[in-house]
Design an enzyme around this catalytic site. Structure first.
Site, short mmCIF file in Angstrom:
data_model
loop_
_atom_site.label_atom_id
_atom_site.label_comp_id
_atom_site.label_asym_id
_atom_site.label_seq_id
_atom_site.Cartn_x
_atom_site.Cartn_y
_atom_site.Cartn_z
N HIS A 47 14.87 28.15 86.96
CA HIS A 47 14.23 29.44 87.17
C HIS A 47 15.36 30.46 87.28
CE1 HIS A 47 10.69 27.02 88.94
NE2 HIS A 47 10.47 27.31 87.67
N GLU A 81 16.47 32.34 90.43
CA GLU A 81 16.88 31.60 91.61
C GLU A 81 18.38 31.35 91.48
OE1 GLU A 81 13.97 28.42 91.77
OE2 GLU A 81 12.38 29.91 91.73
N HIS A 136 16.99 24.87 93.13
CA HIS A 136 16.09 26.03 93.06
C HIS A 136 16.35 26.92 94.27
CE1 HIS A 136 13.05 24.77 89.92
NE2 HIS A 136 13.89 23.74 89.97
N GLU A 179 15.42 23.25 97.33
CA GLU A 179 15.15 24.68 97.51
C GLU A 179 16.19 25.16 98.50
OE1 GLU A 179 12.93 26.37 95.89
OE2 GLU A 179 11.50 24.89 95.13
#
Ligand SMILES: [Zn+2]
Length: 775
Positions: free
Chosen positions: A378, A381, A519, A611
């Site tokens: 992404h 990110e 991410h 994350e």
């Protein structure tokens, strides 16, 4: 991180979306040639024919994933068990005959002029705004909840602590984790207050509307006031008049307002809405820009000391051009342990560079495991990208200084770092800058594809096969690993991003053992499966290797300095601390076609998602702290590639390595395979395991292997003997004469077969005559 509102909606409308997704491959054409950079050499000099999958890599082809192996069901017949093996001595290293490599990229070469024009010369505002003063950190959570106050608030979930830029709401109306600060009253006296905790020269405010799938609220205009004591307030001025700032036109786009140069130095600042969207109410999310001044009398000063890092790394955001420069400088500083290659190009033509780090860069060494980090799938990110750039610099520096941990890692591991899987998306977000890109800009590929939903859905292939077996009692279709890519996915017009194809090709050509996919936008580590079996919005869906995956996730989460802090607050709308900051991906929210599931089901590689931080695109001033937060985690996670078992599977007579041998461990319903020279790696938690190896043309072999707690794999080698049939085949192929023992063995086998079939015929005859008599 899933995009807030989109995620919420997709959870809520899963059934609708699921159908859209499953139909989309065939319906939508990418309108795009599927060319790939092909620079793979495969020189399998082993006794066993390379599989179709590997074979395909030597031929130039338009779609790299058009061929996949058809793994047969694993059937084991006779097995032999030998003694428990506990040795941890490592075999001498040898560079293997298999190349497993991509061509070196020369970064002295300039960027293609056409690509440069396409990506950077389109708009005048191609450079991100540089702020005079950094954000105080409402978004990054550096500003703590007690530093935020408000005149009033609707309910706890819409309290002042929720008035943070890019904060995401929960999916339920009235959630305690809602997506803004909202005032209880609708008048011009409402305010959100930020306590900077020390004298600050405030320079601006960034405002955003409410994140919600239920309401549409944002501020049109607002005033700003400053104070040193919260008793006397000074308004921000515009010449001689009180300044009125322009707010938002929608709920998502962040809007910047800069104060006049004569901005007040103060400790407190208030945002004071004057008008708002007519069908909505007073709600906002904000960031405040300011330079804090030193104040020896401030009792909070000790809290504000910079938690920097002593590592001297290039802490700033690197766009494509700057990233190339940095990677080049690393190879120049450490030419002996680095190698840069590209796995393909983005839609806009940007190369997907990989930094390889190893003591023999560019080569697979027998028994040495391959590791990869992927960031920026992404594009917005952005933290993972910077962390990987930091990591390559750090490894190079520390290797040269003789840091034993790093030297060992480099000598025993082949590390591949892909900092930017979605370079087009990144450039979009980068041009807006870390604070103004919002929550979703740059997430997708240039064509609008979310790459984490874009891999072939092999879960479905596997679960369909299990269902088929259940209904037909036919186990022949069952496979639990190396699941082939379905045909619809490899079609020319399949809606598959070039970037996704490039990564699949990469996964098929390097025998990765372990990976993590970086991410941002949350603080949690997720492990596969990422997809639920029955389309539920979320449901715990473990792999057969669940315990090891949970270990992997825990290793990262428990060493990350922010995740492991028990006093931290949740980023957005989920409290992952309840689960020690790890969660099964599908149990969070189902994702079809994720990279992790694909990696596990199509290759030998185990992959988790990290994350990294609440803020997807932290301001450059946050990067040293973020490096420090993640440094140990990034290192210790890589070291996990040395857990479990490894070894070489050889032909007992010739000592040649056997490729594509199937390694089965205990009752774990997921096998892995040996690579070109017979070497294999099986990630496992400590324990004693029964390992069975089988390969075409060989008798299977079983032995007990014990995995220890040390950071060393247990060596568990196998020597397989050819089946008589295979030996016969090979002798006949060479035109040779059969040796006596083989002749004898084959005769025995023929006789046994003959006896068996005679017996069957006799019993069938007997049954028929019984039937005839009976009628
Ligand atoms: Zn993400």
């Amino acid at each position: 991180m899933s995009e807030g509102t989109v995620m919420a909606q997709s959870l809520y409308f899963t059934f609708v979306l699921s159908c859209l997704i499953c139909g989309s491959y065939g319906l939508v054409s990418s309108g795009n040639g599927t060319t790939t950079v092909r620079s793979v050499d495969y020189n399998a000099a082993t006794a066993v024919t390379p599989t179709e999958r590997r074979d395909s890599t030597t031929k130039p082809s338009t779609t790299q994933s058009s061929k996949s192996i058809n793994a047969p069901a694993v059937r084991l017949t006779s097995t032999t068990t030998s003694k428990v093996l506990t040795t941890t001595t490592r075999p001498p290293k040898t560079t293997t005959t298999a190349n497993y490599s991509f061509n070196t990229e020369d970064l002295n070469e300039g960027i293609d002029k056409k690509v440069e024009k396409r990506v950077w010369n389109k708009e005048p505002e191609d450079e991100p705004l540089e702020f005079e003063c950094p954000p105080l950190g409402l978004e990054s959570l550096r500003v703590k909840d007690p530093q935020l106050r408000a005149s009033s608030y609707k309910r706890r979930g819409l309290g002042p602590h929720r008035g943070r830029l890019n904060i995401q709401s929960g999916i339920e109306d009235g959630d305690i984790y809602d997506g803004a600060w909202c005032a209880q009253y609708e008048d011009k006296k409402q305010w959100l207050e930020v306590d900077a905790r020390r004298p600050t020269r405030f320079t601006g405010v960034i405002l955003q509307g409410r994140s919600s799938i239920w309401s549409w609220d944002f501020i049109l205009t607002y005033k700003v006031q400053f104070s040193n004591d919260t008793l006397v307030w000074q308004p921000a001025m515009n010449g001689t008049k009180e300044a009125v700032f322009e707010g938002n036109q929608d709920t998502e786009t962040p809007v910047l307002a800069l104060f006049n140069e004569s901005a007040t130095v103060a400790r407190y600042i208030r945002i004071n809405p004057q008008s708002w969207y007519e069908n909505g109410t007073i709600c906002l999310r904000a960031e405040v820009l300011g330079c804090t001044l030193p104040d020896p009398n401030n009792i909070y000063a000790w809290q504000q000391t910079e938690q920097g890092t002593k590592d001297k790394l290039d802490f700033r955001h690197h766009n494509y051009k700057e990233m190339r420069k940095l990677m080049k400088s690393v190879t120049e500083a450490c030419p002996d342990i680095t190698h840069i290659y590209s796995i393909g190009k983005s839609h806009m033509g940007l190369k997907m560079y990989v930094m390889e780090i190893s003591d023999h860069p560019g080569k697979h060494e027998l028994g040495e495991p391959e590791f990869r980090y992927v960031a920026g799938m992404h594009g917005n990110e952005a933290l993972g990208r910077e962390l990987l750039l930091n990591l390559m610099q750090y490894i190079c520096q520390e290797y040269k200084l003789g840091n034993q941990r790093i030297v060992r890692l480099v000598k025993e591991t082949r590390i591949h770092l892909l900092p930017s899987m979605n370079p087009d998306g990144y450039e979009m977000a980068f041009k807006k800058g870390s604070e103004l890109a919002g929550w979703a800009l740059g997430r997708y590929s240039y064509q609008g594809i979310d790459m984490n939903h874009n891999f072939a859905d092999l879960n479905k292939v596997m679960w369909d096969a299990i269902e088929f077996d259940f209904q037909n009692n036919d186990k022949s279709k069952l496979i639990n690993h190396y699941i082939p890519i379905p045909e619809y996915y490899t079609a020319e017009d399949a809606f598959v991003a070039l970037e996704t194809r490039a990564v699949i090709n990469w996964m098929q050509n390097i025998p990765f053992v372990l990976s993590a996919n970086l991410h941002g936008g949350e603080l949690v580590v997720t492990y596969p499966f990422d997809r639920t079996e029955d389309w539920a919005p979320h449901d715990d869906t473990p792999t057969p290797d669940n315990s090891f995956f949970r270990w992997l996730a825990t290793v990262y989460a428990s060493t990350n300095q922010v995740m492991s802090n028990p006093d931290r607050r949740p980023c957005h709308n989920e409290n992952f601390q309840r689960y020690n900051n790890i969660i099964n991906g599908a149990n969070w929210h189902t994702v079809q076609g994720s990279m992790n599931d694909f990696s596990y089901l199509h290759t030998n590689c185990f992959d988790v998602t990290v994350e990294l931080s609440c803020d997807k695109f932290p301001h450059a001033s946050e990067l040293p702290i973020e490096w420090e937060n993640n440094k140990e985690s990034l290192l210790i996670y890589m070291e996990q590639v040395h857990r479990g078992l490894k070894g070489v599977i050889r032909d007992k007579d010739t000592e040649a390595g056997i490729a594509d041998a199937i390694i089965k461990v205990d009752d774990i319903d997921h096998h892995i395979r040996s690579v070109a020279d017979g070497d294999y790696w099986r990630l496992l938690n400590p324990g004693e395991y029964e390992v069975t190896v089988s390969a075409e043309g060989y008798n299977p072999s079983t032995r007990m292997c014990r995995v220890m707690y040390e950071h060393y794999p247990t060596i568990c080698d196998f020597r397989l003997t050819k089946t008589p049939k295979q030996r016969l085949k090979e002798i006949l192929a060479k035109g040779g004469k059969l040796p006596k023992d083989l002749q004898l063995r084959l005769r025995q086998l023929r006789l046994r077969k003959l006896r068996a079939s005679t017996k069957a015929i006799n019993s069938r005859r007997a049954a028929a005559s019984r039937k005839a008599r009976g009628s």
